[in-house]
Write a protein that holds these residues in place. Structure first.
Motif, PDB file in Angstrom:
ATOM      1  N   THR A 140       8.287   3.924  -3.516  1.00 56.46           N
ATOM      2  CA  THR A 140       8.051   4.938  -2.489  1.00 56.46           C
ATOM      3  C   THR A 140       8.850   4.624  -1.231  1.00 56.46           C
ATOM      4  OG1 THR A 140       5.820   5.321  -3.333  1.00 56.46           O
ATOM      5  CG2 THR A 140       6.292   6.088  -1.100  1.00 56.46           C
ATOM      6  N   LEU A 195      -3.417  -5.309  -4.803  1.00 55.84           N
ATOM      7  CA  LEU A 195      -2.359  -4.291  -4.836  1.00 55.84           C
ATOM      8  C   LEU A 195      -1.251  -4.652  -5.817  1.00 55.84           C
ATOM      9  CD1 LEU A 195      -2.227  -3.670  -0.995  1.00 55.84           C
ATOM     10  CD2 LEU A 195      -2.926  -1.982  -2.704  1.00 55.84           C
ATOM     11  N   LYS A 216       3.425   1.610  -3.127  1.00 52.90           N
ATOM     12  CA  LYS A 216       2.700   1.980  -4.342  1.00 52.90           C
ATOM     13  C   LYS A 216       3.351   1.378  -5.591  1.00 52.90           C
ATOM     14  CE  LYS A 216       0.825   6.145  -2.208  1.00 52.90           C
ATOM     15  NZ  LYS A 216      -0.416   5.473  -1.814  1.00 52.90           N
ATOM     16  N   ASP A 217       3.812   2.234  -6.515  1.00 50.90           N
ATOM     17  CA  ASP A 217       4.317   1.720  -7.784  1.00 50.90           C
ATOM     18  C   ASP A 217       5.772   1.273  -7.691  1.00 50.90           C
ATOM     19  OD1 ASP A 217       5.356   4.210  -7.464  1.00 50.90           O
ATOM     20  OD2 ASP A 217       4.799   4.963  -9.444  1.00 50.90           O
ATOM     21  N   ASN A 218       6.131   0.738  -6.524  1.00 50.67           N
ATOM     22  CA  ASN A 218       7.387   0.000  -6.342  1.00 50.67           C
ATOM     23  C   ASN A 218       8.616   0.878  -6.155  1.00 50.67           C
ATOM     24  OD1 ASN A 218       8.992  -2.219  -5.983  1.00 50.67           O
ATOM     25  ND2 ASN A 218       9.053  -2.806  -8.133  1.00 50.67           N
ATOM     26  N   LYS A 230       0.837  -1.214   0.000  1.00 51.91           N
ATOM     27  CA  LYS A 230       0.000   0.000   0.000  1.00 51.91           C
ATOM     28  C   LYS A 230       0.860   1.247   0.000  1.00 51.91           C
ATOM     29  CE  LYS A 230      -4.102  -1.333   2.673  1.00 51.91           C
ATOM     30  NZ  LYS A 230      -4.726  -1.103   4.000  1.00 51.91           N
ATOM     31  N   LYS A 267      -2.648  -3.828  -9.136  1.00 52.55           N
ATOM     32  CA  LYS A 267      -2.807  -2.381  -9.302  1.00 52.55           C
ATOM     33  C   LYS A 267      -1.491  -1.691  -9.623  1.00 52.55           C
ATOM     34  CE  LYS A 267      -4.543   1.656  -6.723  1.00 52.55           C
ATOM     35  NZ  LYS A 267      -5.194   2.081  -5.467  1.00 52.55           N
ATOM     36  N   TYR A 268      -0.427  -2.098  -8.917  1.00 57.04           N
ATOM     37  CA  TYR A 268       0.855  -1.424  -9.099  1.00 57.04           C
ATOM     38  C   TYR A 268       1.824  -2.198  -9.991  1.00 57.04           C
ATOM     39  CZ  TYR A 268      -0.814   1.629  -5.378  1.00 57.04           C
ATOM     40  OH  TYR A 268      -1.553   2.514  -4.626  1.00 57.04           O
ATOM     41  N   ASN A 269       1.321  -3.259 -10.629  1.00 57.66           N
ATOM     42  CA  ASN A 269       2.074  -3.959 -11.664  1.00 57.66           C
ATOM     43  C   ASN A 269       3.435  -4.470 -11.188  1.00 57.66           C
ATOM     44  OD1 ASN A 269       2.241  -4.976 -14.291  1.00 57.66           O
ATOM     45  ND2 ASN A 269       3.374  -3.186 -15.017  1.00 57.66           N
ATOM     46  N   TYR A 270       3.441  -5.156 -10.060  1.00 56.89           N
ATOM     47  CA  TYR A 270       4.695  -5.733  -9.543  1.00 56.89           C
ATOM     48  C   TYR A 270       5.092  -6.964 -10.362  1.00 56.89           C
ATOM     49  CZ  TYR A 270       5.064  -2.874  -5.344  1.00 56.89           C
ATOM     50  OH  TYR A 270       5.245  -1.818  -4.480  1.00 56.89           O
TER      51      TYR A 270
END
Length: 388
Positions: A83, A145, A79-81, A76, A148-151
């Motif tokens: 933060t 998640l 976020k987009d890997n 969370k 959502k954040y494309n891990y």
């Protein structure tokens, strides 16, 4: 050098394993509860990022709260890997990795409503630390998640399930991973439970790749009676003889525990065994195969399965392996660790060095009772361990 941080994760698991003198490779196995992440793991991740490092691999062993909730909180915030810190890859098995005959059909309105109800019925009204309200539509599950954040999710396995493999996977130039749990059958047990739930709601439920399945599945398995076994509190353990303790048998019937990702990590001359909450029968079977093939089961560190539960360890496993350090992760909830587990370890290795991340008075009393206070084995409370 290998450094292992064993976080105080209450009844759960949370480990950071760093390899090399400069922490060049970093692996996290489980992240405990939300407060485990916020209070203990997050500061270390920030420090790693400031020194130019990343998490090469995050393993979330299974969906039980005491293993997954800290990871949800981390993703969370991350976020987009980037933060908090960059994550190279995540290993985790979710709905998308279970074997179903999925069809390319749109869900009916009734089916979507059922899935939303399952998700919402198993979602607490607020986070356990009271810091934030959980909103149903915001991707509150780990699967949601990661989507959502494309891990990078199970990419080393072609985005398929993390399963037992004879092959070692290379994480970096100096770190290798061998998966010894779960098996296809253990994952299928989860699939059966999930399908039974859906069929109880609506006969002939359509199964497709809609992301809502991952959310509903994770929430249901995490909060239903299937998510953890009915704990057999260790009644009257103090009245048993050492012989009775060491021969006490048990069986873990939790389908989520059985789906645990258990691994062997190797780097140069250091060998580590992390068993999550894996089932005893599968671990024995895989270790026996390795032993028969000539693979040496001499470990520097063994994280015992399921917080030292007697249901997940056996004399036959301990007779196969040797360990410089045996580790039990728990604050004592559900009466873990079981004294029967300690008895088995000591019976197989009278010089055993046992590590816990919390103090357990009953283990000291066990030593005093059976070894007159001068037992050859030792129990030490530690939160960090270094192998050089």
């Amino acid at each position: 050098m290998v450094k292992i941080k064993m976080y105080p994760a209450k009844e759960g698991d949370a480990f950071l394993i760093s390899f090399g003198n400069d922490n060049s490779t970093n692996i996290i196995i489980d992240m405990g509860l939300e407060e485990t992440y916020q209070s203990f793991i997050k500061p270390d991740l920030i420090e790693l990022k400031e020194s130019g490092k990343k998490i090469d691999l995050l393993i979330v062993s299974h969906v039980d709260n005491d293993h997954i909730c800290g990871a949800i909180e981390f993703i969370k915030e991350n976020k987009d890997n980037n933060t908090v810190i960059q994550v190279g890859e995540v290993w985790h098995n979710s709905y998308r990795h279970l074997k179903f005959d999925k069809v390319d059909e749109v869900l009916e309105r009734e089916e979507k409503l059922v899935l939303k109800q399952i998700r919402e019925q198993n979602t607490p009204p607020s986070s356990t630390d009271g810091l934030s309200e959980i909103k149903i539509d915001e991707g509150i599950t780990l699967a949601g998640l990661l989507y959502k954040y494309n891990y990078n999710w199970n990419v080393s396995l072609n985005e398929k399930a993390v399963l037992i493999s004879e092959q070692e996977l290379t994480i970096s130039t100096n770190v290798r991973v061998k998966v010894i749990s779960p098996s296809v059958n253990k994952l299928n047990s989860l699939a059966i439970k999930w399908k039974e739930k859906l069929e109880s709601e609506k006969y002939g439920f359509i199964l497709n790749n809609d992301i809502i399945f991952d959310d509903a599945y994770e929430q249901y398995m995490k909060h239903s009676n299937h998510s953890s076994e009915v704990n057999e509190i260790a009644k009257n353990e103090d009245k048993l003889t050492f012989y009775e303790l060491k021969n006490k048998k048990g069986k873990d019937r939790s389908v989520t525990n059985g789906s645990s990702i258990a691994v062997i990590l190797e780097s140069e001359d250091v060998k580590l065994l992390f068993l999550a909450d894996a089932h005893e029968d599968l671990i024995y079977e895989e270790l026996k195969k390795l032993n028969d093939s000539g693979y040496e089961l001499n470990f520097d560190f063994v994280k015992l399965s399921h917080h030292g539960s007697n249901n997940n360890i056996s004399n036959r496993i301990l007779s196969l392996i040797s360990a410089r350090k045996y580790m039990i992760s728990t604050n004592g909830k559900y009466s873990h660790p079981d004294l029967a587990t300690i008895a088995k370890i000591v019976d197989n290795d009278r010089h055993a060095k046992i590590i816990t991340n919390y103090n357990h008075d009953k283990v000291l009393e066990f030593n005093n009772k059976y070894f007159d206070g001068i037992g050859e084995f030792t129990v030490t409370v530690l939160n960090e361990l270094v192998f050089e």
